[in-house]
Design an enzyme around this catalytic site. Structure first.
Site, PDB file in Angstrom:
ATOM      1  N   LYS A 269      26.608 -58.898  83.051  1.00  0.00           N
ATOM      2  CA  LYS A 269      25.603 -59.393  82.153  1.00  0.00           C
ATOM      3  C   LYS A 269      26.543 -59.451  81.306  1.00  0.00           C
ATOM      4  CE  LYS A 269      23.413 -62.706  82.866  1.00  0.00           C
ATOM      5  NZ  LYS A 269      23.239 -64.069  83.481  1.00  0.00           N
TER       6      LYS A 269
ATOM      7  N   GLU B 195      22.866 -42.644  76.673  1.00  0.00           N
ATOM      8  CA  GLU B 195      23.262 -43.882  77.070  1.00  0.00           C
ATOM      9  C   GLU B 195      22.305 -44.918  76.305  1.00  0.00           C
ATOM     10  OE1 GLU B 195      19.970 -42.793  80.264  1.00  0.00           O
ATOM     11  OE2 GLU B 195      21.779 -41.589  78.519  1.00  0.00           O
TER      12      GLU B 195
ATOM     13  N   HIS C  35      19.628 -38.655  76.352  1.00  0.00           N
ATOM     14  CA  HIS C  35      19.788 -39.556  76.515  1.00  0.00           C
ATOM     15  C   HIS C  35      20.609 -39.991  75.496  1.00  0.00           C
ATOM     16  CE1 HIS C  35      17.478 -39.947  80.676  1.00  0.00           C
ATOM     17  NE2 HIS C  35      16.359 -39.209  79.788  1.00  0.00           N
TER      18      HIS C  35
ATOM     19  N   CYS D 111      20.315 -35.650  81.036  1.00  0.00           N
ATOM     20  CA  CYS D 111      18.906 -35.202  81.338  1.00  0.00           C
ATOM     21  C   CYS D 111      18.929 -34.255  82.708  1.00  0.00           C
ATOM     22  CB  CYS D 111      18.069 -36.032  81.432  1.00  0.00           C
ATOM     23  SG  CYS D 111      16.254 -36.106  81.095  1.00  0.00           S
ATOM     24  N   TYR D 112      18.247 -35.320  83.942  1.00  0.00           N
ATOM     25  CA  TYR D 112      18.197 -34.301  85.341  1.00  0.00           C
ATOM     26  C   TYR D 112      18.660 -34.303  85.702  1.00  0.00           C
ATOM     27  CZ  TYR D 112      16.164 -33.977  90.058  1.00  0.00           C
ATOM     28  OH  TYR D 112      16.163 -33.744  91.368  1.00  0.00           O
TER      29      TYR D 112
ATOM     30  N   GLY E  17      16.202 -38.915  85.915  1.00  0.00           N
ATOM     31  CA  GLY E  17      15.755 -39.102  87.674  1.00  0.00           C
ATOM     32  C   GLY E  17      14.188 -38.710  86.580  1.00  0.00           C
TER      33      GLY E  17
ATOM     34  N   SER F 285      24.255 -74.005  88.446  1.00  0.00           N
ATOM     35  CA  SER F 285      24.029 -74.404  88.285  1.00  0.00           C
ATOM     36  C   SER F 285      23.287 -74.349  86.964  1.00  0.00           C
ATOM     37  CB  SER F 285      22.531 -72.912  88.501  1.00  0.00           C
ATOM     38  OG  SER F 285      23.541 -72.034  87.384  1.00  0.00           O
ATOM     39  N   GLY F 286      23.843 -74.335  86.044  1.00  0.00           N
ATOM     40  CA  GLY F 286      23.569 -74.582  84.799  1.00  0.00           C
ATOM     41  C   GLY F 286      23.936 -73.640  83.944  1.00  0.00           C
ATOM     42  N   GLY F 287      23.872 -71.767  84.695  1.00  0.00           N
ATOM     43  CA  GLY F 287      23.627 -71.245  84.139  1.00  0.00           C
ATOM     44  C   GLY F 287      24.816 -70.202  84.043  1.00  0.00           C
ATOM     45  N   VAL F 288      24.622 -69.430  83.433  1.00  0.00           N
ATOM     46  CA  VAL F 288      26.092 -68.515  83.264  1.00  0.00           C
ATOM     47  C   VAL F 288      26.752 -67.829  84.050  1.00  0.00           C
ATOM     48  CG1 VAL F 288      25.132 -66.057  82.302  1.00  0.00           C
ATOM     49  CG2 VAL F 288      27.479 -66.520  80.803  1.00  0.00           C
ATOM     50  N   ASP F 289      25.944 -67.664  84.388  1.00  0.00           N
ATOM     51  CA  ASP F 289      26.694 -66.328  86.138  1.00  0.00           C
ATOM     52  C   ASP F 289      27.660 -67.680  87.161  1.00  0.00           C
ATOM     53  OD1 ASP F 289      25.820 -64.592  84.795  1.00  0.00           O
ATOM     54  OD2 ASP F 289      23.897 -64.920  86.484  1.00  0.00           O
TER      55      ASP F 289
END
Length: 532
Positions: A388, A193, A191, A101-102, A74, A245-249
Site C-alpha cells: 500500500k 523489522e 526483530h 528470530c525463529y 515464526g 471505486s474512489g479508493g487509492v488502489d
C-alpha cells in the site's frame, strides 16, 4: 479468463516483465505475523523483495535466482517435531542469508549449533550488548555497541554452529547475533523489522547493500517506467476497462494504465450513494477533468437504497450491494463491449493471501465491489507487486492529488457496513456529516497520515440526552480510529483528548439527531477494524 475464474498467465508475465533483472530478495515465511513487514522493509531499502513459503525447495529457490534470502520469525519452537523447516540445500547455494528470530534459531539448529530454552524468555524492549572479546561484528559494525531491540522469544541459540561466531548477547540470548561471513550467513534473535527496534532498518540496509552487495534500484520511478512498457506489451492496440471505486488502489491502477495506453482505457465509476461526503464528485473531477480520462459516471444511489430497504443483516447487506454493483457495472459497459482487458487494483498482500504468487482471481472484496468471475476479460493488474505505501508513492509520482493518494482504506460496500441496521438515505446523510468531521479534525491536528483508518459508525440504537434544557432521544455516533502496518493487526489510535473533544462537540452541535459520541478502544484482535 476461463470459466473457473482463473486468469491467463498475463498478469504474472506482466509482473515478471516489470521486475526484469532487478535483484530480488526472497523472504521465507515460517508463519510469522511480520513476514510482510520484513518484505516492506527490504523495499524501503530500495531492493525488490517477494515472500515465499518455507516449503520451497533449494532447487526452486535456485531457479528464482535470489540475490539474498531472509528467514522470517515464526510462532513455533524449532525443537518440536512438526516445526517448520527449510531444505538444508539452501545453505549450499552461496546466496547471502539473514535469519530473524525463529529464522536464526533454525539456521543454528540445522547447521549443528544448539538451541535451548532461554529461561523466562524475552518479550518486548531488550538491551543487546555487542561482545568485546570476539572478532568484530560485520553485521552491526556501524550500530551502537549497546542498543535497544524488540525481542519475542522463549528459545534461544545457546551455541552457534561451527564456523559461526556470536557477536552480541542479551540477558536471555547468549547468541543474540551470530555471523559467518565466509558462508555469507548471519542471524539475529531480535526483530529488526519492527519500529520498536530503533536501528533495525539500518541493520537490514547493512545486510542488503554492504554484505549482499545489492544496488538500490527498486524505486517507484523505475517501477512506473517498466510498468508502462509491460502494459503496452500486454494490451497492444486493444481496449481496457477499469471499475473505479474512489479508493487509492483502483485510482492509481487507472492512472498508471492511462499513462500507458491513453484513450484505449475507459473507466466506469458506479456512484452507489454510499461513499463518504463529496467523494463521488471528487472522483469525477480528478479523472475526467484533471487526468483527461474517458469516464462513465453512473449515478445509482436510488437503486441501491431501494435494494437495501429492510435489509439489516451485515452479510445480506454486503451481498445485496455487491450483486447490484455487478448489474450496474454490466449495464454501464455497454458502450465498451469491445474491451478485452479489465484493470484491477490488486496489491501484493492480495496475492499473498490468495496462497500463491501465481493466483490472481477476482475476489469479492476487491475495490470494484466484487465483479463476477464469468466476465470475459484478461486481467491487467499493474499494482500486484506493490504494498500500500508503494501504491501511494506511485500515485504521487503520477500526479494524483493528495486527496486521492492519501485516502484511507474504505470497504467495498461503503457506508452500508458502517451503518448498523437498515441503510436509508437519511442515515447515510447523517453518517456522512459525522464522518467528515472526524476526518477534518484529524487533518487539522496533523494526524491524518499517522492513522491507518479513522471513521464514524452509526449504530441502530437511540440514546437519551439533554440539549437546550430539553430531553432528547437521538442517535449515538461511535468514532473508530486505528494504527496499523498492514491491517492484519491494528491498535486503537491514541488520539489526544482535545482532538476527541473537538470531534465530539462538533458532531453533536453540527449533525442534527446526534446527542452522544463514543470512542472505540478495541484493538484487532480481538475486534476487527470495521464494525460489520
Amino acid at each position: 479468463m476461463s470459466d473457473s475464474g482463473r486468469p491467463d498467465a498475463g498478469s504474472r508475465a506482466e509482473a515478471e516483465a516489470v521486475v526484469g533483472d532487478q535483484p530480488t530478495v526472497l523472504v521465507v515465511d515460517f508463519g510469522a505475523q511480520y513476514a510482510q513487514l520484513i518484505a516492506r522493509r527490504v523495499r524501503e531499502a530500495n531492493v525488490y523483495s517477494e515472500i515465499v513459503p518455507h516449503s520451497i525447495t533449494a532447487a526452486e529457490l535456485a531457479q528464482r535466482d535470489p540475490a539474498a534470502i531472509i528467514f522470517s520469525g515464526g510462532p513455533k519452537s524449532v525443537r518440536v517435531p512438526d516445526a517448520p523447516s527449510i531444505d538444508p540445500g539452501v545453505y549450499d547455494l552461496g546466496v547471502p542469508i539473514l535469519g530473524i528470530c525463529y529464522g536464526q534459531q533454525l539456521i543454528a539448529q540445522q547447521l549443528g549449533g544448539e538451541v535451548g530454552g532461554g529461561g523466562a524468555g524475552e518479550y518486548g524492549r531488550t538491551v543487546v550488548h555487542r561482545s568485546s572479546d570476539v572478532v568484530s561484528s560485520i553485521l552491526t559494525a556501524d550500530l551502537p555497541a549497546d542498543q535497544t531491540v524488540w525481542m519475542s522469544h522463549f528459545d534461544a541459540v545457546q551455541r552457534p554452529p561451527e564456523g559461526f561466531v556470536a557477536t552480541a548477547a542479551s540477558e536471555g540470548a547468549p547468541c543474540a547475533v551470530i555471523e559467518s561471513p565466509e558462508r555469507k550467513i548471519w542471524g539475529v534473535q531480535y526483530h529488526p523489522e519492527v519500529a520498536h527496534t530503533p536501528h533495525g532498518q539500518e541493520l537490514i540496509t547493512r545486510f542488503l547493500h554492504d554484505l549482499a552487495g545489492l544496488p538500490a534500484t527498486w524505486t517507484m520511478e523505475n517501477f512506473i517506467d517498466a510498468s508502462v512498457e509491460a502494459i503496452r506489451a500486454q494490451v497492444g492496440d486493444g481496449r481496457a476497462i477499469c471499475g473505479l471505486s474512489g479508493g487509492v488502489d483502483s485510482a492509481v491502477a487507472a492512472a498508471l494504465v492511462h499513462k500507458a495506453i491513453g484513450p484505449q482505457l475507459t473507466c466506469v465509476f458506479v456512484d452507489t450513494g454510499l461513499m463518504r461526503k463529496n467523494e463521488g464528485d471528487q472522483v469525477v473531477e480528478t479523472f475526467r477533468r484533471h487526468q483527461g480520462m474517458e469516464l462513465i459516471h453512473v449515478r445509482a444511489a436510488d437503486r441501491f437504497f431501494e435494494r437495501l430497504a429492510g435489509v439489516t443483516e451485515p452479510e445480506d447487506k454486503r451481498k445485496a450491494i455487491g450483486e447490484l454493483f455487478i448489474r450496474v457495472f454490466e449495464d454501464a459497459r455497454g458502450g465498451v463491449e469491445d474491451a478485452r482487458f479489465l484493470v484491477q487494483g490488486t496489491l501484493y498482500p492480495d496475492v499473498i493471501e490468495s496462497g500463491t504468487a501465481h493466483a490472481a482471481t477476482i475476489k469479492s472484496h476487491h475495490n470494484v465491489g466484487g465483479l463476477p468471475e464469468d466476465l470475459d476479460f484478461e486481467l491487467v493488474e499493474p499494482l500486484r507487486l506493490l504494498f500500500k505505501d508503494e501504491v501511494r508513492a506511485v500515485g504521487h509520482e503520477l500526479g494524483l492529488p493528495d486527496e486521492i493518494v492519501w485516502r484511507q482504506p474504505f470497504p467495498g460496500p461503503g457506508l452500508g457496513v458502517r451503518i448498523i441496521g437498515e441503510v436509508t438515505p437519511e442515515m447515510v446523510a447523517l453518517l456522512q456529516e459525522a464522518d467528515a468531521i472526524v476526518r477534518e479534525e484529524l487533518r487539522i491536528a496533523g494526524l491524518e497520515r499517522e492513522i491507518w483508518q479513522a471513521f464514524a459508525v452509526l449504530p441502530d440504537i437511540r440514546t437519551v440526552g439533554v440539549m437546550g434544557d430539553e430531553r432528547t432521544y437521538g442517535h449515538p455516533v461511535i468514532i473508530r480510529a486505528v494504527t496499523s502496518e498492514d491491517a492484519m493487526t491494528a491498535d486503537w489510535a491514541r488520539i489526544p483528548y482535545d482532538v476527541l473533544e473537538s470531534m465530539a462537540s462538533r458532531i453533536i452541535n453540527e449533525v442534527p439527531g446526534v446527542n452522544r459520541v463514543a470512542y472505540d478502544i478495541t484493538s484487532k484482535p480481538p475486534g476487527t477494524i470495521e464494525w460489520e
